[in-house]
Design a protein around this motif. Structure first.
Motif, PDB file in Angstrom:
ATOM      1  N   ARG A 253       0.383  -1.170   0.243  1.00  0.00           N
ATOM      2  CA  ARG A 253       0.225   0.271  -0.008  1.00  0.00           C
ATOM      3  C   ARG A 253       0.635   1.170  -0.110  1.00  0.00           C
ATOM      4  N   GLU A 254       0.356   2.754  -1.035  1.00  0.00           N
ATOM      5  CA  GLU A 254       0.799   3.832  -0.875  1.00  0.00           C
ATOM      6  C   GLU A 254       0.216   4.698  -0.915  1.00  0.00           C
ATOM      7  N   PRO A 255      -0.605   4.925   0.259  1.00  0.00           N
ATOM      8  CA  PRO A 255      -1.663   5.906   0.395  1.00  0.00           C
ATOM      9  C   PRO A 255      -1.902   7.172  -0.356  1.00  0.00           C
ATOM     10  N   SER A 256      -0.601   8.066  -0.015  1.00  0.00           N
ATOM     11  CA  SER A 256      -0.196   9.254  -0.732  1.00  0.00           C
ATOM     12  C   SER A 256      -0.319   8.804  -2.588  1.00  0.00           C
ATOM     13  N   THR A 257      -0.892   7.706  -2.937  1.00  0.00           N
ATOM     14  CA  THR A 257      -0.977   7.207  -4.409  1.00  0.00           C
ATOM     15  C   THR A 257      -2.191   7.110  -4.282  1.00  0.00           C
ATOM     16  N   ALA A 258      -2.732   7.117  -3.893  1.00  0.00           N
ATOM     17  CA  ALA A 258      -4.388   7.438  -3.843  1.00  0.00           C
ATOM     18  C   ALA A 258      -4.647   8.957  -3.619  1.00  0.00           C
ATOM     19  N   ALA A 259      -4.149   9.656  -2.530  1.00  0.00           N
ATOM     20  CA  ALA A 259      -4.088  10.903  -2.141  1.00  0.00           C
ATOM     21  C   ALA A 259      -4.212  11.676  -3.804  1.00  0.00           C
ATOM     22  N   ARG A 260      -2.779  11.070  -4.266  1.00  0.00           N
ATOM     23  CA  ARG A 260      -2.713  12.186  -5.865  1.00  0.00           C
ATOM     24  C   ARG A 260      -3.956  11.936  -6.390  1.00  0.00           C
TER      25      ARG A 260
END
Length: 267
Positions: A253-260
């Motif tokens: 998971r890389e939450p910043s990806t979905a946020a971006r």
């Protein structure tokens, strides 16, 4: 929000809408649809939705209604329901006809536009299950948002039966195509990748926005690409959703990806 719909040229209360029992959309799934996000009283990415709608009508050989009239109907539904946030579901069928497969000459399409309030909660993380249902990448229908969604419905039901909440559909060749109602992205070496339309992916509106912004590139993907990805994300016009497992195996998971991605689609 009130509950006023557009049906064949006029605004009606929901109780006043009556679909003809001979409508080919009801009987045969003969038609197309679009689900559009309403934000601040405006339809997000409306030209892209209309472009896909009319491309689908051309493939299905359904006589297209005037585009200006469709746009006016959409804006009427927003205005009469005093919508600021939510979504619109536009359904356009070939219209009514006698029993049988071949449509009659001079058929008049049915147009229905229904408003929906905004979702109260963000979509939960996706637990993916690889479905037995396949997308036919060689069929022109894989590029059309038709009313016949049975393969997607069955894929999602299968996922639920197997302990998941979302399905991954492969194509006939065994490559990744899409999820049941969204396009699939993976992040590899910081780059976002998504299956090409030629692999059976529906040409999603959110997908097209990200491609045009050069935030995403098309790349053929296999199931083996998902567990090793830095992130797996599902997108459509209504949501951005992280995937956390596939067939019971944890995904990175890389939450910043979905946020971006959310930020890009909201701009």
């Amino acid at each position: 929000m009130s509950d006023r719909l557009w049906f064949n040229g006029e605004m009606l209360d929901r109780a006043q809408v009556h679909v003809d029992p001979s409508d080919r959309g009801l009987l045969l799934g003969d038609g197309v649809f679009e689900t559009m996000r309403v934000q601040a009283g405006r339809i997000a990415h409306l030209p892209r939705h209309l472009a896909r709608l009319y491309a689908g009508l051309e493939i299905l050989m359904i006589p297209p209604p005037p585009r200006a009239g469709v746009e006016d109907a959409l804006h009427r539904v927003i205005a009469e329901n005093t919508m600021t946030e939510g979504s619109l579901r536009l359904t356009l069928t070939r219209g009514c006809g006698p029993r049988g497969l071949l449509p009659p000459e001079g058929v008049s399409p049915t147009l229905l536009i229904v408003p929906f309030p905004p979702s109260v909660a963000r979509a939960p993380d996706a637990h993916l299950v690889t479905s037995r249902m396949r997308r036919d990448e060689n069929s022109p229908l894989s590029r059309v948002k038709t009313l016949n969604y049975l393969p997607n419905i069955l894929a999602l039901m299968e996922a639920r039966q197997r302990g998941g909440n979302e399905a991954v559909l492969l194509n006939i060749a065994g490559r990744v195509a899409e999820a049941s109602a969204s396009n699939l992205l993976i992040q590899r070496d910081g780059m976002l990748l998504t299956p090409p339309v030629t692999d059976g992916a529906l040409p999603g509106v959110a997908r097209s926005v990200l491609l045009d912004m050069r935030l995403v590139r098309e790349r053929t993907l296999t199931l083996a690409d998902l567990p090793g990805a830095e992130a797996v994300v599902l997108i459509n016009s209504m949501m951005v959703r992280e995937a956390v497992t596939i067939d019971g195996v944890a995904l990175r998971r890389e939450p910043s990806t979905a946020a971006r991605i959310r930020a890009a689609l909201a701009s």
